[in-house]
Design a protein around this motif. Structure first.
Motif, mmCIF file in Angstrom:
data_model
loop_
_atom_site.group_PDB
_atom_site.id
_atom_site.type_symbol
_atom_site.label_atom_id
_atom_site.label_comp_id
_atom_site.label_asym_id
_atom_site.label_seq_id
_atom_site.Cartn_x
_atom_site.Cartn_y
_atom_site.Cartn_z
ATOM 1 N N ASP A 91 -5.714 4.362 -2.500
ATOM 2 C CA ASP A 91 -6.384 3.133 -2.922
ATOM 3 C C ASP A 91 -5.944 2.783 -4.338
ATOM 4 N N ARG A 139 0.845 -1.193 0.000
ATOM 5 C CA ARG A 139 0.000 0.000 0.000
ATOM 6 C C ARG A 139 0.877 1.239 0.000
ATOM 7 N N ARG A 143 -7.820 7.267 1.189
ATOM 8 C CA ARG A 143 -8.790 6.849 2.195
ATOM 9 C C ARG A 143 -8.031 6.472 3.463
ATOM 10 N N ASN A 144 -8.730 6.507 4.573
ATOM 11 C CA ASN A 144 -8.122 6.168 5.852
ATOM 12 C C ASN A 144 -8.312 4.699 6.161
ATOM 13 N N MET A 145 -7.355 4.145 6.883
ATOM 14 C CA MET A 145 -7.487 2.777 7.361
ATOM 15 C C MET A 145 -6.711 2.639 8.667
ATOM 16 N N GLU A 147 -3.886 5.278 12.780
ATOM 17 C CA GLU A 147 -4.710 5.389 11.581
ATOM 18 C C GLU A 147 -3.870 6.089 10.528
#
Length: 157
Positions: A65, A51, A72-74, A60
């Protein structure tokens, strides 16, 4: 089909059942089972991949993506920053001062390039904290595994 009995899709599978029943499969069937496993992970977006992280390492993170090329957050569960100290203002200030004094790194392994007094001080403090004779620090678990034998060897070994 035997594959469906062993593997029902996604990451939710019984590894023991897969291994035990997989023993009865021939090579082609094993390859098909593995292929269906990978295809399912890919189609559900669960396939592990590199990633691209576009934020500081934290609990976080923000990623780009691969499918949509959007951010985007993950949640980050694979980091060694589980205490969230990597972005703490005090830590960042100390890192800046260390970089000003010592640069961004030695540029090679300690055995070939030496190490800084910061490393030596950390080893001494950790040894005192653990009430140990001495201490060695490594930048990774892999480095520790490789360095362990070398560290334990001395002229009398």
């Amino acid at each position: 089909m035997l594959n469906q009995e062993i593997y029902k899709g996604g990451e939710n599978f019984d590894l023991h059942k897969m291994l035990m029943k997989g023993k009865a499969l021939n090579l082609k069937q094993k390859a098909e089972l593995f292929d269906s496993f990978l295809n399912d992970l890919s189609s559900t977006g669960e396939m592990l991949c590199m990633r691209c992280i576009s934020s500081p390492a934290d609990r976080e993170i923000e990623i780009i993506d691969r499918e949509t090329n959007s951010k985007r957050n993950m949640l980050m569960f694979g980091s060694n920053n589980y205490l969230g100290l990597a972005n703490h203002p005090y830590i960042k200030e100390k890192v800046k001062k260390a970089i000003e004094q010592f640069g961004a790194g030695i540029g090679g392994p300690p055995l070939l390039n030496g190490y800084t007094i910061l490393h030596k001080e950390l080893e001494e403090r950790l040894a005192a904290f653990k009430e140990a004779e001495d201490c060695l620090i490594f930048s990774s678990g892999y480095g520790a595994n490789i360095g362990l034998v070398t560290a334990l060897m001395n002229e009398e070994s």
